[in-house]
Scaffold this motif. Structure first.
Motif, PDB file in Angstrom:
ATOM      1  N   HIS A  17       0.845  -1.208   0.000  1.00 50.06           N
ATOM      2  CA  HIS A  17       0.000   0.000   0.000  1.00 50.06           C
ATOM      3  C   HIS A  17       0.876   1.252   0.000  1.00 50.06           C
ATOM      4  CE1 HIS A  17      -3.275   2.766   0.825  1.00 50.06           C
ATOM      5  NE2 HIS A  17      -2.560   3.254   1.821  1.00 50.06           N
ATOM      6  N   GLY A  18       1.945   1.230   0.795  1.00 43.01           N
ATOM      7  CA  GLY A  18       2.846   2.374   0.839  1.00 43.01           C
ATOM      8  C   GLY A  18       3.487   2.637  -0.515  1.00 43.01           C
ATOM      9  N   GLU A  19       3.842   1.579  -1.217  1.00 37.68           N
ATOM     10  CA  GLU A  19       4.431   1.747  -2.545  1.00 37.68           C
ATOM     11  C   GLU A  19       3.402   2.285  -3.537  1.00 37.68           C
ATOM     12  OE1 GLU A  19       8.030  -1.508  -2.728  1.00 37.68           O
ATOM     13  OE2 GLU A  19       6.020  -2.171  -3.335  1.00 37.68           O
ATOM     14  N   ASP A  20       2.211   1.693  -3.535  1.00 38.45           N
ATOM     15  CA  ASP A  20       1.175   2.119  -4.493  1.00 38.45           C
ATOM     16  C   ASP A  20       0.748   3.562  -4.256  1.00 38.45           C
ATOM     17  OD1 ASP A  20       1.135  -0.343  -5.752  1.00 38.45           O
ATOM     18  OD2 ASP A  20      -0.471  -1.139  -4.488  1.00 38.45           O
ATOM     19  N   ALA A  21       0.632   3.948  -3.001  1.00 36.80           N
ATOM     20  CA  ALA A  21       0.117   5.281  -2.680  1.00 36.80           C
ATOM     21  C   ALA A  21       1.200   6.346  -2.579  1.00 36.80           C
ATOM     22  CB  ALA A  21      -0.662   5.227  -1.352  1.00 36.80           C
ATOM     23  N   GLY A  22       2.435   5.933  -2.286  1.00 35.94           N
ATOM     24  CA  GLY A  22       3.486   6.923  -2.055  1.00 35.94           C
ATOM     25  C   GLY A  22       4.659   6.828  -2.998  1.00 35.94           C
TER      26      GLY A  22
END
Length: 299
Positions: free
Chosen positions: A208-213
């Motif tokens: 999620h951190g990679e996809d969103a940030g």
């Protein structure tokens, strides 16, 4: 330089003369003076795939080498800039050293702020901007090697997260393997659920951190990574499905009744998919992530 003058200017011949003199005189070119900050930047041709070397003046902004796609105020961006948009890896020669670098392209407010700093140091770039309606791009060059004193970057942080996840998955697989030998251990189901909760939750948060940030930041700075980021995002979906299959198997696992072989097979399948995903990600984007900035400090 007017558009008509730019059209008739033999850029190639001029650049070849500068390159020859640069290499013959340890980076010095008489027409630019002794104080000029000049570099040869070799990109990969966007269409040809061949190396293309251009002499470019650079500006040192707070220790960061910045090149400017001014083309002397011409109406179009120079070819080397289009090459970088297709492939961000470049070779830089300064006269005293040669190093590999990754070229980042700040956009929006980040571009505007950096361009203002460049103009404050070299006002001529502001004059070039006044001659054209296109926003002149600025490009930052980030050394790939970095040396022994290189700051730990965001890419290094991602690799560390991958290694932790690898270890957690290995432990989960080990405990699932014990289900065959210790099939009647009462605590096995609870232990598997605890390990699964830790691993699956951490992996979900990581992706999620990679996809969103991380991925949007990379897409903005490195246009050439668009296909890579699309592939990685699609792999996140595949991995999430595998996680869900494992979560269900672990939640329903009853020592002495459930089939430990099926659980182990699903874990082995996830491990193979995840390792391929991690390896591709580490090959493809870690260098770019390191160029974005230092790793976050975890208390």
């Amino acid at each position: 330089m007017t558009e008509e003058q730019y059209e008739h200017f033999d850029v190639g011949a001029f650049q070849r003369r500068v390159i020859a003199e640069f290499r013959a005189n340890a980076g010095k070119v008489a027409m630019f003076g002794d104080e000029a900050s000049l570099a040869l930047v070799t990109t990969t041709g966007a269409r040809s795939g061949l190396p293309r070397t251009v002499p470019l003046s650079y500006v040192d902004v707070k220790g960061q080498k910045v090149i400017v796609a001014s083309a002397m105020g011409a109406p179009r961006n120079p070819a080397w800039y289009h090459n970088i948009r297709k492939n961000a890896m470049v070779t830089v020669e300064t006269g005293t050293e040669t190093f590999e670098a990754i070229a980042a392209i700040p956009a929006g407010p980040a571009r505007d702020a950096l361009f203002a700093e460049v103009v404050a140091i070299e006002p001529g770039f502001g004059e070039y901007q006044a001659k054209t309606t296109r926003p002149i791009p600025v490009v930052t060059l980030h050394r790939v090697d970095g040396g022994a004193d290189r700051v730990r970057g965001m890419g290094d942080f991602v690799v560390e997260a991958h290694d932790w996840l690898r270890a957690e998955l290995a432990e989960l697989r080990r405990r699932a393997g014990e289900g065959e030998a210790l099939i009647r251990t009462a605590d096995l189901g609870r232990e598997l659920r605890a390990h699964c909760l830790s691993f699956c939750g951490a992996l979900k948060q990581h992706h999620h951190g990679e996809d969103a940030g991380a991925f949007p930041m990379l897409a903005a700075r490195f246009p050439s990574l668009a296909p890579v980021l699309e592939k990685l995002a699609a792999e996140h979906v595949v991995v999430a499905r595998a996680q869900e299959r494992i979560r269900v198997l672990v939640e329903e696992y009853v020592p002495g009744e459930s089939d430990p072989v099926r659980l182990r097979e699903e874990l082995d399948r996830l491990a193979a998919e995840l390792e391929a995903h991690f390896a591709y990600e580490e090959r493809s984007i870690v260098t770019a992530l390191n160029a974005l900035g230092p790793a976050p400090e975890i208390p």
